[in-house]
Design a protein around this motif. Structure first.
Motif, PDB file in Angstrom:
ATOM      1  N   PHE A 117     -16.579  -5.269  32.492  1.00 28.91           N
ATOM      2  CA  PHE A 117     -17.987  -5.085  32.155  1.00 28.91           C
ATOM      3  C   PHE A 117     -18.457  -3.779  32.788  1.00 28.91           C
ATOM      4  CE2 PHE A 117     -19.433  -9.796  31.504  1.00 28.91           C
ATOM      5  CZ  PHE A 117     -18.572  -9.911  30.428  1.00 28.91           C
ATOM      6  N   PRO A 118     -19.553  -3.205  32.332  1.00 28.76           N
ATOM      7  CA  PRO A 118     -20.005  -1.911  32.874  1.00 28.76           C
ATOM      8  C   PRO A 118     -20.407  -1.925  34.342  1.00 28.76           C
ATOM      9  CG  PRO A 118     -20.958  -2.277  30.709  1.00 28.76           C
ATOM     10  CD  PRO A 118     -20.283  -3.563  31.115  1.00 28.76           C
ATOM     11  N   GLU A 119     -21.164  -2.941  34.781  1.00 30.17           N
ATOM     12  CA  GLU A 119     -21.688  -2.934  36.153  1.00 30.17           C
ATOM     13  C   GLU A 119     -21.038  -4.036  36.974  1.00 30.17           C
ATOM     14  OE1 GLU A 119     -24.321  -1.991  32.930  1.00 30.17           O
ATOM     15  OE2 GLU A 119     -23.992  -4.028  33.648  1.00 30.17           O
ATOM     16  N   SER A 120     -20.692  -3.718  38.207  1.00 29.44           N
ATOM     17  CA  SER A 120     -20.071  -4.714  39.087  1.00 29.44           C
ATOM     18  C   SER A 120     -21.025  -5.879  39.363  1.00 29.44           C
ATOM     19  CB  SER A 120     -19.609  -4.070  40.388  1.00 29.44           C
ATOM     20  OG  SER A 120     -20.677  -3.386  41.011  1.00 29.44           O
ATOM     21  N   ALA A 121     -22.313  -5.624  39.458  1.00 29.86           N
ATOM     22  CA  ALA A 121     -23.290  -6.689  39.720  1.00 29.86           C
ATOM     23  C   ALA A 121     -23.447  -7.623  38.523  1.00 29.86           C
ATOM     24  CB  ALA A 121     -24.647  -6.089  40.098  1.00 29.86           C
ATOM     25  N   THR A 122     -22.962  -7.203  37.364  1.00 26.97           N
ATOM     26  CA  THR A 122     -23.035  -8.010  36.151  1.00 26.97           C
ATOM     27  C   THR A 122     -21.692  -8.642  35.825  1.00 26.97           C
ATOM     28  OG1 THR A 122     -24.841  -6.666  35.304  1.00 26.97           O
ATOM     29  CG2 THR A 122     -23.621  -7.878  33.679  1.00 26.97           C
ATOM     30  N   ALA A 123     -20.636  -8.229  36.490  1.00 29.26           N
ATOM     31  CA  ALA A 123     -19.290  -8.742  36.231  1.00 29.26           C
ATOM     32  C   ALA A 123     -19.118 -10.098  36.933  1.00 29.26           C
ATOM     33  CB  ALA A 123     -18.249  -7.733  36.692  1.00 29.26           C
ATOM     34  N   LEU A 124     -19.887 -11.060  36.452  1.00 36.15           N
ATOM     35  CA  LEU A 124     -19.935 -12.407  37.028  1.00 36.15           C
ATOM     36  C   LEU A 124     -19.888 -13.424  35.898  1.00 36.15           C
ATOM     37  CD1 LEU A 124     -23.032 -11.759  39.308  1.00 36.15           C
ATOM     38  CD2 LEU A 124     -20.653 -11.820  40.092  1.00 36.15           C
ATOM     39  N   GLY A 125     -19.321 -14.585  36.170  1.00 43.86           N
ATOM     40  CA  GLY A 125     -19.305 -15.635  35.168  1.00 43.86           C
ATOM     41  C   GLY A 125     -19.334 -17.006  35.803  1.00 43.86           C
ATOM     42  N   LEU A 126     -19.847 -17.965  35.046  1.00 44.94           N
ATOM     43  CA  LEU A 126     -19.905 -19.361  35.479  1.00 44.94           C
ATOM     44  C   LEU A 126     -19.275 -20.238  34.412  1.00 44.94           C
ATOM     45  CD1 LEU A 126     -23.669 -19.557  36.567  1.00 44.94           C
ATOM     46  CD2 LEU A 126     -21.681 -19.383  38.098  1.00 44.94           C
ATOM     47  N   THR A 127     -18.575 -21.270  34.860  1.00 48.68           N
ATOM     48  CA  THR A 127     -18.069 -22.295  33.968  1.00 48.68           C
ATOM     49  C   THR A 127     -18.167 -23.626  34.710  1.00 48.68           C
ATOM     50  OG1 THR A 127     -16.277 -22.821  32.400  1.00 48.68           O
ATOM     51  CG2 THR A 127     -15.617 -22.158  34.634  1.00 48.68           C
ATOM     52  N   LEU A 128     -17.862 -24.692  34.005  1.00 47.35           N
ATOM     53  CA  LEU A 128     -17.853 -26.027  34.611  1.00 47.35           C
ATOM     54  C   LEU A 128     -16.446 -26.602  34.512  1.00 47.35           C
ATOM     55  CD1 LEU A 128     -21.108 -27.561  33.040  1.00 47.35           C
ATOM     56  CD2 LEU A 128     -20.827 -26.686  35.377  1.00 47.35           C
ATOM     57  N   ASP A 129     -16.018 -27.273  35.574  1.00 50.89           N
ATOM     58  CA  ASP A 129     -14.723 -27.941  35.508  1.00 50.89           C
ATOM     59  C   ASP A 129     -14.903 -29.303  34.823  1.00 50.89           C
ATOM     60  OD1 ASP A 129     -15.668 -29.788  37.408  1.00 50.89           O
ATOM     61  OD2 ASP A 129     -14.400 -29.032  39.027  1.00 50.89           O
ATOM     62  N   ASP A 130     -13.851 -30.093  34.804  1.00 53.29           N
ATOM     63  CA  ASP A 130     -13.890 -31.395  34.123  1.00 53.29           C
ATOM     64  C   ASP A 130     -14.908 -32.356  34.719  1.00 53.29           C
ATOM     65  OD1 ASP A 130     -11.917 -30.545  32.396  1.00 53.29           O
ATOM     66  OD2 ASP A 130     -10.288 -31.459  33.550  1.00 53.29           O
ATOM     67  N   HIS A 131     -15.320 -32.116  35.961  1.00 54.86           N
ATOM     68  CA  HIS A 131     -16.284 -32.992  36.644  1.00 54.86           C
ATOM     69  C   HIS A 131     -17.664 -32.333  36.756  1.00 54.86           C
ATOM     70  CE1 HIS A 131     -12.849 -35.482  37.593  1.00 54.86           C
ATOM     71  NE2 HIS A 131     -12.232 -34.406  38.057  1.00 54.86           N
ATOM     72  N   ASP A 132     -17.890 -31.312  35.939  1.00 56.49           N
ATOM     73  CA  ASP A 132     -19.152 -30.552  35.917  1.00 56.49           C
ATOM     74  C   ASP A 132     -19.452 -29.844  37.232  1.00 56.49           C
ATOM     75  OD1 ASP A 132     -19.552 -31.127  33.264  1.00 56.49           O
ATOM     76  OD2 ASP A 132     -20.927 -32.779  33.627  1.00 56.49           O
ATOM     77  N   VAL A 134     -19.589 -26.485  39.204  1.00 52.80           N
ATOM     78  CA  VAL A 134     -19.742 -25.072  38.830  1.00 52.80           C
ATOM     79  C   VAL A 134     -18.629 -24.245  39.472  1.00 52.80           C
ATOM     80  CG1 VAL A 134     -21.233 -23.038  39.031  1.00 52.80           C
ATOM     81  CG2 VAL A 134     -22.243 -25.276  38.547  1.00 52.80           C
ATOM     82  N   ILE A 135     -18.040 -23.388  38.661  1.00 54.92           N
ATOM     83  CA  ILE A 135     -17.040 -22.431  39.137  1.00 54.92           C
ATOM     84  C   ILE A 135     -17.590 -21.042  38.864  1.00 54.92           C
ATOM     85  CG2 ILE A 135     -14.695 -21.557  38.813  1.00 54.92           C
ATOM     86  CD1 ILE A 135     -13.991 -24.443  37.857  1.00 54.92           C
ATOM     87  N   LEU A 136     -17.524 -20.194  39.883  1.00 59.66           N
ATOM     88  CA  LEU A 136     -17.995 -18.810  39.788  1.00 59.66           C
ATOM     89  C   LEU A 136     -16.789 -17.881  39.780  1.00 59.66           C
ATOM     90  CD1 LEU A 136     -20.247 -16.533  40.123  1.00 59.66           C
ATOM     91  CD2 LEU A 136     -19.889 -16.823  42.593  1.00 59.66           C
ATOM     92  N   THR A 137     -16.790 -16.924  38.858  1.00 57.42           N
ATOM     93  CA  THR A 137     -15.810 -15.847  38.926  1.00 57.42           C
ATOM     94  C   THR A 137     -16.559 -14.545  39.173  1.00 57.42           C
ATOM     95  OG1 THR A 137     -13.889 -14.787  37.923  1.00 57.42           O
ATOM     96  CG2 THR A 137     -15.713 -15.315  36.438  1.00 57.42           C
ATOM     97  N   ALA A 138     -15.966 -13.726  40.021  1.00 57.69           N
ATOM     98  CA  ALA A 138     -16.559 -12.426  40.357  1.00 57.69           C
ATOM     99  C   ALA A 138     -15.404 -11.452  40.588  1.00 57.69           C
ATOM    100  CB  ALA A 138     -17.443 -12.542  41.592  1.00 57.69           C
TER     101      ALA A 138
END
Length: 188
Positions: A117-132, A134-138
């Motif tokens: 992604f263009p900006e490091s502060a925006t290069a973030l993502g969230l997902t949910l595991d099988d038990h809801d 929250v998982i953060l990727t950075a």
């Protein structure tokens, strides 16, 4: 300063964000994430003491499915998400095809795409595991987003053409008008 675990805790406590994440999860997309402003804006709003959520221009749902890269699939998913939670600016993109639009070599996963992604502060993502949970990727870390620093990702720093895209985004987004304490780098 906050840790990744504290950011995840803040997301877990935000009923609206969990509702949005659960809507995306309901489609069982491979390697799916809600990324960019959805995560960044929550953090910046909290760091700025905002009482209300800053409106999002879109809610970026990404996934990685090299077996079906038809853009029409993404549009249908946007419609289905709008049926679950109307009036949100859903944007769904299969990262297995986005390298063509972004004129880069193919991505290997959604996290690989986020890292570019263009900006490091925006290069973030969230997902949910099988038990809801929250998982953060950075992939570029959380330092910049937490220190209110807007910088190009290493991928964007490596190209004058991409740096021009970065500068145009900074100019057009006008984030520093919304979040006044931001420090913006790489626009000179």
């Amino acid at each position: 300063m906050w840790t990744e675990e504290q950011i995840i805790k803040f997301i877990h406590e935000d009923k609206w964000m969990l509702e949005v994440l659960k809507a995306a999860k309901s489609f069982h997309l491979p390697d799916w994430w809600i990324c960019a402003g959805f995560v960044r804006s929550k953090i910046w709003d909290m760091l700025h003491g905002c009482n209300e959520r800053t409106p999002l221009s879109d809610i970026d749902v990404i996934y990685f499915d090299p077996t079906n890269t038809e853009e029409l699939v993404e549009k249908k998913l946007e419609e289905k998400l709008s049926a679950i939670i109307p009036d949100l600016p859903w944007s769904v993109k299969n990262q297995a095809r986005m390298h063509l639009k972004n004129n880069t070599s193919p991505y290997s996963s959604s996290i690989d795409a986020i890292s570019k992604f263009p900006e490091s502060a925006t290069a973030l993502g969230l997902t949910l595991d099988d038990h809801d949970k929250v998982i953060l990727t950075a992939p570029c870390g959380i330092y910049d987003v937490l220190h209110l620093e807007v910088k190009p990702t290493p991928f964007f720093k490596g190209s004058s053409e991409r740096m021009e895209i970065y500068r145009d985004r900074i100019f057009n987004k006008k984030w520093d008008e919304t979040w006044r304490r931001l420090k913006i780098f790489g626009v000179d």
